[in-house]
Design a protein around this motif. Structure first.
Motif, PDB file in Angstrom:
ATOM      1  N   MET A 164     -40.801 -24.080  -9.410  1.00  0.00           N
ATOM      2  CA  MET A 164     -39.676 -23.810 -10.288  1.00  0.00           C
ATOM      3  C   MET A 164     -39.844 -22.458 -10.981  1.00  0.00           C
ATOM      4  N   MET A 165     -41.044 -22.158 -11.415  1.00  0.00           N
ATOM      5  CA  MET A 165     -41.313 -20.899 -12.102  1.00  0.00           C
ATOM      6  C   MET A 165     -41.103 -19.711 -11.165  1.00  0.00           C
ATOM      7  N   GLN A 166     -41.466 -19.867  -9.894  1.00  0.00           N
ATOM      8  CA  GLN A 166     -41.303 -18.773  -8.938  1.00  0.00           C
ATOM      9  C   GLN A 166     -39.830 -18.482  -8.681  1.00  0.00           C
ATOM     10  N   ILE A 167     -39.009 -19.506  -8.636  1.00  0.00           N
ATOM     11  CA  ILE A 167     -37.575 -19.314  -8.419  1.00  0.00           C
ATOM     12  C   ILE A 167     -36.966 -18.576  -9.605  1.00  0.00           C
ATOM     13  N   ARG A 168     -37.350 -18.958 -10.804  1.00  0.00           N
ATOM     14  CA  ARG A 168     -36.833 -18.291 -12.001  1.00  0.00           C
ATOM     15  C   ARG A 168     -37.257 -16.819 -12.018  1.00  0.00           C
ATOM     16  N   PHE A 169     -38.500 -16.547 -11.677  1.00  0.00           N
ATOM     17  CA  PHE A 169     -38.982 -15.172 -11.627  1.00  0.00           C
ATOM     18  C   PHE A 169     -38.227 -14.379 -10.567  1.00  0.00           C
ATOM     19  N   LEU A 170     -38.037 -14.955  -9.395  1.00  0.00           N
ATOM     20  CA  LEU A 170     -37.337 -14.281  -8.311  1.00  0.00           C
ATOM     21  C   LEU A 170     -35.884 -13.982  -8.698  1.00  0.00           C
ATOM     22  N   PHE A 171     -35.216 -14.938  -9.314  1.00  0.00           N
ATOM     23  CA  PHE A 171     -33.844 -14.734  -9.761  1.00  0.00           C
ATOM     24  C   PHE A 171     -33.774 -13.615 -10.802  1.00  0.00           C
ATOM     25  N   THR A 172     -34.686 -13.625 -11.764  1.00  0.00           N
ATOM     26  CA  THR A 172     -34.710 -12.592 -12.792  1.00  0.00           C
ATOM     27  C   THR A 172     -34.969 -11.215 -12.179  1.00  0.00           C
ATOM     28  N   PHE A 173     -35.886 -11.145 -11.237  1.00  0.00           N
ATOM     29  CA  PHE A 173     -36.206  -9.888 -10.577  1.00  0.00           C
ATOM     30  C   PHE A 173     -34.984  -9.331  -9.848  1.00  0.00           C
ATOM     31  N   PHE A 174     -34.294 -10.159  -9.082  1.00  0.00           N
ATOM     32  CA  PHE A 174     -33.110  -9.695  -8.355  1.00  0.00           C
ATOM     33  C   PHE A 174     -31.967  -9.325  -9.304  1.00  0.00           C
ATOM     34  N   ALA A 175     -31.824 -10.035 -10.403  1.00  0.00           N
ATOM     35  CA  ALA A 175     -30.784  -9.703 -11.371  1.00  0.00           C
ATOM     36  C   ALA A 175     -31.053  -8.327 -11.984  1.00  0.00           C
ATOM     37  N   LEU A 176     -32.286  -8.069 -12.362  1.00  0.00           N
ATOM     38  CA  LEU A 176     -32.637  -6.757 -12.917  1.00  0.00           C
ATOM     39  C   LEU A 176     -32.489  -5.650 -11.883  1.00  0.00           C
ATOM     40  N   LEU A 177     -32.876  -5.933 -10.658  1.00  0.00           N
ATOM     41  CA  LEU A 177     -32.744  -4.952  -9.582  1.00  0.00           C
ATOM     42  C   LEU A 177     -31.272  -4.604  -9.353  1.00  0.00           C
ATOM     43  N   MET A 178     -30.408  -5.598  -9.387  1.00  0.00           N
ATOM     44  CA  MET A 178     -28.979  -5.356  -9.206  1.00  0.00           C
ATOM     45  C   MET A 178     -28.427  -4.496 -10.336  1.00  0.00           C
ATOM     46  N   LEU A 179     -28.857  -4.751 -11.566  1.00  0.00           N
ATOM     47  CA  LEU A 179     -28.398  -3.940 -12.694  1.00  0.00           C
ATOM     48  C   LEU A 179     -28.816  -2.480 -12.536  1.00  0.00           C
ATOM     49  N   VAL A 180     -30.024  -2.258 -12.079  1.00  0.00           N
ATOM     50  CA  VAL A 180     -30.513  -0.895 -11.886  1.00  0.00           C
ATOM     51  C   VAL A 180     -29.712  -0.195 -10.790  1.00  0.00           C
ATOM     52  N   VAL A 181     -29.492  -0.877  -9.679  1.00  0.00           N
ATOM     53  CA  VAL A 181     -28.763  -0.279  -8.558  1.00  0.00           C
ATOM     54  C   VAL A 181     -27.325   0.014  -8.949  1.00  0.00           C
ATOM     55  N   LEU A 182     -26.644  -0.930  -9.580  1.00  0.00           N
ATOM     56  CA  LEU A 182     -25.259  -0.710  -9.981  1.00  0.00           C
ATOM     57  C   LEU A 182     -25.155   0.348 -11.061  1.00  0.00           C
ATOM     58  N   GLY A 183     -26.099   0.386 -11.970  1.00  0.00           N
ATOM     59  CA  GLY A 183     -26.103   1.411 -13.014  1.00  0.00           C
ATOM     60  C   GLY A 183     -26.303   2.800 -12.439  1.00  0.00           C
ATOM     61  N   ALA A 184     -27.154   2.924 -11.444  1.00  0.00           N
ATOM     62  CA  ALA A 184     -27.383   4.215 -10.805  1.00  0.00           C
ATOM     63  C   ALA A 184     -26.143   4.673 -10.066  1.00  0.00           C
ATOM     64  N   LYS A 185     -25.449   3.761  -9.417  1.00  0.00           N
ATOM     65  CA  LYS A 185     -24.228   4.115  -8.702  1.00  0.00           C
ATOM     66  C   LYS A 185     -23.170   4.599  -9.681  1.00  0.00           C
ATOM     67  N   GLU A 186     -23.039   3.922 -10.805  1.00  0.00           N
ATOM     68  CA  GLU A 186     -22.059   4.308 -11.812  1.00  0.00           C
ATOM     69  C   GLU A 186     -22.379   5.693 -12.360  1.00  0.00           C
ATOM     70  N   ALA A 187     -23.623   5.984 -12.571  1.00  0.00           N
ATOM     71  CA  ALA A 187     -24.011   7.275 -13.126  1.00  0.00           C
ATOM     72  C   ALA A 187     -23.736   8.415 -12.150  1.00  0.00           C
ATOM     73  N   ASP A 188     -23.819   8.162 -10.845  1.00  0.00           N
ATOM     74  CA  ASP A 188     -23.588   9.197  -9.850  1.00  0.00           C
ATOM     75  C   ASP A 188     -22.111   9.532  -9.691  1.00  0.00           C
ATOM     76  N   ALA A 189     -21.237   8.543  -9.782  1.00  0.00           N
ATOM     77  CA  ALA A 189     -19.835   8.750  -9.443  1.00  0.00           C
ATOM     78  C   ALA A 189     -18.915   8.828 -10.656  1.00  0.00           C
ATOM     79  N   ASP A 190     -19.326   8.394 -11.799  1.00  0.00           N
ATOM     80  CA  ASP A 190     -18.466   8.307 -12.968  1.00  0.00           C
ATOM     81  C   ASP A 190     -18.948   9.240 -14.078  1.00  0.00           C
ATOM     82  N   CYS A 191     -18.028   9.559 -14.967  1.00  0.00           N
ATOM     83  CA  CYS A 191     -18.393  10.360 -16.131  1.00  0.00           C
ATOM     84  C   CYS A 191     -17.698   9.794 -17.360  1.00  0.00           C
TER      85      CYS A 191
END
Length: 72
Positions: free
Chosen positions: A1-28
Motif C-alpha cells: 500500500m505504501m509503495q502505491i501511494r509513493f508511486l502515485f505521488t511521484f507521478f503526480a509531481l512529475l506531471m506538475l513539473v512537465v506541465l509547468g515547463a510546457k506552460e513556461a515555454d509557450a505562454d507569457c
C-alpha cells in the motif's frame, strides 16, 4: 500500500513539473490583466490577451491566480 501511494505521488509531481515547463515555454504573463484570475475569469483573460495583440491568440488562468497568454 505504501509503495502505491509513493508511486502515485511521484507521478503526480512529475506531471506538475512537465506541465509547468510546457506552460513556461509557450505562454507569457499578461501585461494588462489586473487582479486575481480564477477559473470563472477565463473568458476575461482570453479577451485581454487577444486585445494585447503581439500574436497572442488566447489566455487562461493559472493555479497561482495569474492570467497567462498563449502564443507568445
Amino acid at each position: 500500500m505504501m509503495q502505491i501511494r509513493f508511486l502515485f505521488t511521484f507521478f503526480a509531481l512529475l506531471m506538475l513539473v512537465v506541465l509547468g515547463a510546457k506552460e513556461a515555454d509557450a505562454d507569457c504573463l499578461s501585461g494588462r490583466y489586473r487582479g486575481p484570475c480564477a477559473v470563472w475569469d477565463n473568458e476575461t483573460c482570453r479577451r485581454v490577451c487577444r486585445e494585447e495583440g503581439r500574436g497572442r491568440v488566447s489566455g487562461h488562468c493559472s493555479s497561482r491566480l495569474q492570467c497567462w497568454c498563449e502564443g507568445c
